[in-house]
Design an enzyme around this catalytic site. Sequence first.
Site, mmCIF file in Angstrom:
data_model
loop_
_atom_site.group_PDB
_atom_site.id
_atom_site.type_symbol
_atom_site.label_atom_id
_atom_site.label_comp_id
_atom_site.label_asym_id
_atom_site.label_seq_id
_atom_site.Cartn_x
_atom_site.Cartn_y
_atom_site.Cartn_z
ATOM 1 C CG HIS A 20 -1.943 1.044 1.228
ATOM 2 N ND1 HIS A 20 -2.411 1.591 2.380
ATOM 3 C CD2 HIS A 20 -2.592 1.681 0.217
ATOM 4 C CE1 HIS A 20 -3.314 2.519 2.096
ATOM 5 N NE2 HIS A 20 -3.437 2.580 0.782
ATOM 6 C CG ASP A 28 9.255 10.062 -21.928
ATOM 7 O OD1 ASP A 28 10.348 9.852 -21.359
ATOM 8 O OD2 ASP A 28 8.763 11.199 -22.033
ATOM 9 C CE1 TYR A 128 8.205 18.063 -19.535
ATOM 10 C CE2 TYR A 128 7.399 18.581 -21.739
ATOM 11 C CZ TYR A 128 8.246 18.847 -20.678
ATOM 12 O OH TYR A 128 9.139 19.875 -20.767
ATOM 13 C CB ALA A 129 4.268 10.112 -22.504
ATOM 14 C CG ASN A 130 7.566 10.746 -18.198
ATOM 15 O OD1 ASN A 130 8.091 9.785 -18.728
ATOM 16 N ND2 ASN A 130 7.867 11.998 -18.522
#
Length: 139
Positions: A20, A28, A128-130
């Site tokens: 948890h 990217d 910025y594809a993170n």
Amino acid sequence: MKKSALLNSELSHLTATLGHTDEITICDAGLPIPSTTHRIDLALTLGIPTFAQTVDVFLKESQIEGVILAEEFEQFSPEHHQALLQRIEQEKKLTGKEISISYITHEAFKSRTHQSKAIVRTGECTPYANVIFQSGVTF
């Protein structure tokens, strides 16, 4: 042989050992990965696998309760940003669980990845594809 969608042994092990609030980054091809953080490198070539494909498989295997994104994602890659938000909304509906979404600067995002249990590198070449996912519980 495993019956579920996730066949990559390292990623499967990661999802099976999440606790948890553990954090996992899916990124990217260009995001710097700290040498102290476990790297799961899925990138084969430019664009393969995509960020979206990797997120989809991860979400089928893992319960999340939080999402952290760089503020710049929406501005520089609005289509990919919107697609991710739609995936998160679908996940909320499927699980009946609330999922928080927060934004930080890209510089703060890169620093935050040091807290991730692992960073999963895709072949994505979209700026910025993170995303950082915070692990939730199924109960």
